[in-house]
Design a protein around this motif. Structure first.
Motif, PDB file in Angstrom:
ATOM      1  N   LEU A 133       0.839  -1.197   0.000  1.00  0.00           N
ATOM      2  CA  LEU A 133       0.000   0.000   0.000  1.00  0.00           C
ATOM      3  C   LEU A 133       0.883   1.259   0.000  1.00  0.00           C
ATOM      4  O   LEU A 133       1.286   1.765   1.044  1.00  0.00           O
ATOM      5  CB  LEU A 133      -0.919  -0.016   1.220  1.00  0.00           C
ATOM      6  N   VAL A 134       1.179   1.739  -1.200  1.00  0.00           N
ATOM      7  CA  VAL A 134       2.021   2.924  -1.370  1.00  0.00           C
ATOM      8  C   VAL A 134       1.385   3.820  -2.427  1.00  0.00           C
ATOM      9  O   VAL A 134       0.572   3.364  -3.234  1.00  0.00           O
ATOM     10  CB  VAL A 134       3.457   2.541  -1.800  1.00  0.00           C
ATOM     11  N   LEU A 193      -3.027   9.046  -0.564  1.00  0.00           N
ATOM     12  CA  LEU A 193      -3.543   7.938   0.217  1.00  0.00           C
ATOM     13  C   LEU A 193      -4.735   8.382   1.064  1.00  0.00           C
ATOM     14  O   LEU A 193      -4.848   9.549   1.438  1.00  0.00           O
ATOM     15  CB  LEU A 193      -2.458   7.374   1.140  1.00  0.00           C
ATOM     16  N   VAL A 194      -5.604   7.422   1.386  1.00  0.00           N
ATOM     17  CA  VAL A 194      -6.733   7.712   2.276  1.00  0.00           C
ATOM     18  C   VAL A 194      -6.318   7.441   3.713  1.00  0.00           C
ATOM     19  O   VAL A 194      -5.356   6.725   3.977  1.00  0.00           O
ATOM     20  CB  VAL A 194      -7.962   6.856   1.915  1.00  0.00           C
ATOM     21  N   ASN A 242       4.500   9.186   8.242  1.00  0.00           N
ATOM     22  CA  ASN A 242       4.645   8.648   6.889  1.00  0.00           C
ATOM     23  C   ASN A 242       3.827   7.377   6.675  1.00  0.00           C
ATOM     24  O   ASN A 242       4.059   6.637   5.707  1.00  0.00           O
ATOM     25  CB  ASN A 242       6.126   8.366   6.578  1.00  0.00           C
ATOM     26  N   VAL A 243       2.887   7.132   7.573  1.00  0.00           N
ATOM     27  CA  VAL A 243       2.010   5.967   7.481  1.00  0.00           C
ATOM     28  C   VAL A 243       0.576   6.428   7.708  1.00  0.00           C
ATOM     29  O   VAL A 243       0.324   7.272   8.568  1.00  0.00           O
ATOM     30  CB  VAL A 243       2.384   4.894   8.524  1.00  0.00           C
ATOM     31  N   MET A 244      -0.349   5.887   6.936  1.00  0.00           N
ATOM     32  CA  MET A 244      -1.750   6.261   7.064  1.00  0.00           C
ATOM     33  C   MET A 244      -2.568   5.094   7.613  1.00  0.00           C
ATOM     34  O   MET A 244      -2.303   3.920   7.281  1.00  0.00           O
ATOM     35  CB  MET A 244      -2.314   6.689   5.709  1.00  0.00           C
ATOM     36  N   PHE A 245      -3.554   5.434   8.433  1.00  0.00           N
ATOM     37  CA  PHE A 245      -4.454   4.450   9.019  1.00  0.00           C
ATOM     38  C   PHE A 245      -5.899   4.888   8.849  1.00  0.00           C
ATOM     39  O   PHE A 245      -6.207   6.082   8.826  1.00  0.00           O
ATOM     40  CB  PHE A 245      -4.182   4.298  10.527  1.00  0.00           C
ATOM     41  N   LEU A 294      -4.083  -0.288   8.569  1.00  0.00           N
ATOM     42  CA  LEU A 294      -3.089   0.471   7.830  1.00  0.00           C
ATOM     43  C   LEU A 294      -3.537   0.640   6.383  1.00  0.00           C
ATOM     44  O   LEU A 294      -3.912  -0.325   5.725  1.00  0.00           O
ATOM     45  CB  LEU A 294      -1.735  -0.248   7.900  1.00  0.00           C
ATOM     46  N   THR A 295      -3.473   1.885   5.884  1.00  0.00           N
ATOM     47  CA  THR A 295      -3.910   2.145   4.514  1.00  0.00           C
ATOM     48  C   THR A 295      -2.786   2.566   3.582  1.00  0.00           C
ATOM     49  O   THR A 295      -3.013   2.730   2.384  1.00  0.00           O
ATOM     50  CB  THR A 295      -5.006   3.235   4.494  1.00  0.00           C
TER      51      THR A 295
END
Length: 312
Positions: free
Chosen positions: A77-78, A104-105, A198-201, A206-207
């Protein structure tokens, strides 16, 4: 992310004609981060992120953008890079290399608990495995060679105790890098900057991972150590949170178990990861570049983490 090179909506509209994204509706600078100029843009086709690269060259950028494309094709997921009508992922904007990627969402999880750390550990392991057949090789540009080059540039700003810490740790990292244990460590493309922002949830799911522009060829255990030093600590003290660290490492090893050498290298790699970001924050703090939106990070945060890792 920051803004060193401003872009108006009129300038964006003209530049965007080379893409199949329709008309530009809005552009908003992103103030977080300190390396490139970043913007949220909205077009007829949706929301995207525009990046103008302030340090990376046209020749270096294919490594990062094609890596994201490579990982996305393998289910990681990038953000997906958007080619222009000629198929190019990098084109010039204000004379500098620029690219567009999908947005990203979700949202960043700045107060993670073990379930979030486990999600990060799982996806990080999958990313390391997915990158093993990536054809382009480019060393981590903020690796040991950069540490050796940068240390003298900041040494004069430090007190005697800080100078001893920096000199001693750098020497120990150089010695370890020459050891058989280090040479045997598994390596490949790594993110090298996988901090909480730098990470989406979406809740606990994790998205996506994003901001791959510090990526490079390095040891996987270094990438894990960078991640642990942000996701699994008390931000006020730098102390490791055992529950979060255990959750991340266990989840990672369910996908890709550590080798014997990685287990042995883990403590000194936690120090290496702290040293890398202490040095970069010292450099950005004492040798800042002009930017329209920029707040340098406090270097004492990673000095504290490095001292904690040395003591442990």
């Amino acid at each position: 992310m920051a803004v060193f090179t401003p872009v108006t909506l009129t300038e964006l509209s003209a530049w965007l004609q080379q893409f199949s994204l329709g008309r530009a509706h809005s552009i908003k600078g992103i103030s977080s981060g300190i390396e490139n100029s970043n913007f949220f843009i909205t077009t007829d086709s949706g929301e995207f992120v525009l990046t103008i690269f302030e340090n990376l060259s046209f020749e270096q950028l294919p490594f990062y953008l094609h890596l994201m494309d490579h990982l996305a094709q393998r289910g990681i997921l990038v953000p997906a890079p958007v080619p222009n009508k000629a198929g190019h992922l990098v084109t010039a904007l204000h004379g500098k290399p620029a690219s567009i990627v999908s947005k990203l969402v979700g949202e960043s999880q700045l107060s993670p608990v073990p379930v979030h750390c486990a999600e990060v550990g799982t996806m990080l392991a999958k990313m390391h495995l997915a990158g093993q057949d990536y054809a382009i090789k480019q060393e981590n540009l903020r690796g040991l060679s950069w540490w050796v080059e940068t240390a003298p540039k900041v040494m004069g700003f430090l007190n005697d105790d800080q100078q001893r810490l920096l000199s001693t740790e750098l020497a120990q990292q150089q010695d370890f890098a020459a050891s058989p244990t280090y040479q045997a460590l598994p390596r490949g493309p790594v993110h090298a900057d996988l901090f909480r922002n730098n990470v989406m949830f979406n809740g606990t799911k994790l998205t996506g991972f994003f901001d791959f522009y510090f990526a490079g060829w390095d040891t996987f255990i270094f990438d894990i150590a960078v991640t642990i030093n942000d996701w699994c600590i008390d931000l006020n003290t730098g102390e490791l949170d055992a529950a979060r660290a255990d959750a991340l490492i266990k989840a990672y090893q369910q996908v890709r178990p550590f080798t014997h050498e990685e287990q042995a290298a883990y403590p000194i790699m936690l120090r290496a990861a702290a040293l890398r970001f202490w040095l970069s924050r010292l450099f950005d703090f004492y040798q800042p570049r002009e930017a329209h939106m920029l707040t340098p990070h406090d270097p004492t945060h990673f000095e504290r983490i490095l001292r904690k890792r040395c003591a442990q």
